[in-house]
Design a protein around this motif. Sequence first.
Motif, mmCIF file in Angstrom:
data_model
loop_
_atom_site.group_PDB
_atom_site.id
_atom_site.type_symbol
_atom_site.label_atom_id
_atom_site.label_comp_id
_atom_site.label_asym_id
_atom_site.label_seq_id
_atom_site.Cartn_x
_atom_site.Cartn_y
_atom_site.Cartn_z
ATOM 1 N N GLY A 8 0.816 -1.219 0.000
ATOM 2 C CA GLY A 8 0.000 0.000 0.000
ATOM 3 C C GLY A 8 0.841 1.256 0.000
ATOM 4 O O GLY A 8 0.539 2.227 -0.702
ATOM 5 N N TYR A 9 1.906 1.239 0.777
ATOM 6 C CA TYR A 9 2.801 2.398 0.823
ATOM 7 C C TYR A 9 3.461 2.627 -0.536
ATOM 8 O O TYR A 9 3.531 3.756 -1.030
ATOM 9 C CB TYR A 9 3.866 2.201 1.895
ATOM 10 N N ILE A 10 3.934 1.548 -1.157
ATOM 11 C CA ILE A 10 4.588 1.677 -2.449
ATOM 12 C C ILE A 10 3.600 2.178 -3.505
ATOM 13 O O ILE A 10 3.928 3.049 -4.315
ATOM 14 C CB ILE A 10 5.225 0.334 -2.871
ATOM 15 N N ALA A 11 2.393 1.641 -3.490
ATOM 16 C CA ALA A 11 1.385 2.098 -4.449
ATOM 17 C C ALA A 11 1.068 3.579 -4.254
ATOM 18 O O ALA A 11 0.971 4.335 -5.214
ATOM 19 C CB ALA A 11 0.124 1.260 -4.319
ATOM 20 N N ALA A 12 0.944 3.988 -3.003
ATOM 21 C CA ALA A 12 0.659 5.405 -2.731
ATOM 22 C C ALA A 12 1.816 6.288 -3.159
ATOM 23 O O ALA A 12 1.608 7.349 -3.765
ATOM 24 C CB ALA A 12 0.361 5.596 -1.243
ATOM 25 N N ALA A 13 3.025 5.861 -2.875
ATOM 26 C CA ALA A 13 4.186 6.662 -3.265
ATOM 27 C C ALA A 13 4.310 6.732 -4.779
ATOM 28 O O ALA A 13 4.710 7.754 -5.333
ATOM 29 C CB ALA A 13 5.457 6.060 -2.655
ATOM 30 N N TYR A 14 3.946 5.665 -5.446
ATOM 31 C CA TYR A 14 4.029 5.640 -6.913
ATOM 32 C C TYR A 14 3.008 6.565 -7.550
ATOM 33 O O TYR A 14 3.321 7.341 -8.442
ATOM 34 C CB TYR A 14 3.823 4.206 -7.407
ATOM 35 N N TRP A 15 1.785 6.516 -7.079
ATOM 36 C CA TRP A 15 0.708 7.261 -7.734
ATOM 37 C C TRP A 15 0.569 8.692 -7.249
ATOM 38 O O TRP A 15 0.005 9.535 -7.954
ATOM 39 C CB TRP A 15 -0.620 6.541 -7.542
ATOM 40 N N PHE A 16 1.056 9.027 -6.062
ATOM 41 C CA PHE A 16 0.773 10.345 -5.513
ATOM 42 C C PHE A 16 2.009 11.198 -5.276
ATOM 43 O O PHE A 16 1.973 12.142 -4.504
ATOM 44 C CB PHE A 16 -0.037 10.210 -4.226
ATOM 45 N N THR A 17 3.110 10.866 -5.912
ATOM 46 C CA THR A 17 4.284 11.726 -5.844
ATOM 47 C C THR A 17 4.717 12.092 -7.248
ATOM 48 O O THR A 17 4.391 11.407 -8.215
ATOM 49 C CB THR A 17 5.468 11.033 -5.126
ATOM 50 N N SER A 18 5.452 13.156 -7.375
ATOM 51 C CA SER A 18 5.872 13.590 -8.698
ATOM 52 C C SER A 18 6.991 12.732 -9.257
ATOM 53 O O SER A 18 7.199 12.670 -10.457
ATOM 54 C CB SER A 18 6.319 15.045 -8.640
ATOM 55 N N SER A 19 7.751 12.048 -8.401
ATOM 56 C CA SER A 19 8.886 11.279 -8.905
ATOM 57 C C SER A 19 8.465 9.924 -9.457
ATOM 58 O O SER A 19 9.119 9.385 -10.333
ATOM 59 C CB SER A 19 9.913 11.079 -7.800
ATOM 60 N N THR A 20 7.398 9.360 -8.981
ATOM 61 C CA THR A 20 6.941 7.999 -9.276
ATOM 62 C C THR A 20 8.125 7.055 -9.346
ATOM 63 O O THR A 20 8.822 6.894 -8.381
ATOM 64 C CB THR A 20 6.059 7.918 -10.533
ATOM 65 N N SER A 21 8.385 6.475 -10.486
ATOM 66 C CA SER A 21 9.421 5.452 -10.517
ATOM 67 C C SER A 21 10.382 5.687 -11.671
ATOM 68 O O SER A 21 9.979 5.778 -12.816
ATOM 69 C CB SER A 21 8.777 4.071 -10.674
ATOM 70 N N PHE A 22 11.653 5.790 -11.344
ATOM 71 C CA PHE A 22 12.690 5.902 -12.357
ATOM 72 C C PHE A 22 13.435 4.579 -12.481
ATOM 73 O O PHE A 22 14.592 4.531 -12.846
ATOM 74 C CB PHE A 22 13.681 7.010 -12.003
ATOM 75 N N ALA A 23 12.766 3.472 -12.179
ATOM 76 C CA ALA A 23 13.422 2.176 -12.235
ATOM 77 C C ALA A 23 13.623 1.708 -13.669
ATOM 78 O O ALA A 23 14.412 0.818 -13.917
ATOM 79 C CB ALA A 23 12.609 1.145 -11.464
ATOM 80 N N ASN A 24 12.929 2.285 -14.599
ATOM 81 C CA ASN A 24 12.998 1.891 -15.995
ATOM 82 C C ASN A 24 13.736 2.981 -16.786
ATOM 83 O O ASN A 24 13.314 4.130 -16.781
ATOM 84 C CB ASN A 24 11.581 1.718 -16.520
ATOM 85 N N PRO A 25 14.826 2.652 -17.474
ATOM 86 C CA PRO A 25 15.542 3.667 -18.245
ATOM 87 C C PRO A 25 14.681 4.376 -19.289
ATOM 88 O O PRO A 25 14.878 5.548 -19.563
ATOM 89 C CB PRO A 25 16.673 2.877 -18.917
#
Length: 68
Positions: free
Chosen positions: A5-22
């Motif tokens: 739940g924390y990861i989903a919230a951080a992914y959807w509700f922050t401006s950085s989301t995920s830079f794990a993919n080049p």
Amino acid sequence: WAVGGYIAAAYWFTSSTSFANPVVTIARAASDTFAGIRPLDVPGFVVAQLLGASAAVLVSRRLFRETT
């Protein structure tokens, strides 16, 4: 469930989301939004992503190796 739940919230509700993919990193460099990154920073992000992926492979091989 709390971690997921924390990861989903951080992914959807922050401006950085995920830079794990080049590819996402390169796309963010092409955007002109508050969530974008400077094109100058792309090589550093990509190198860090590839190093992180390599480290994950090495660690997972060590953790999940077959024992005989």
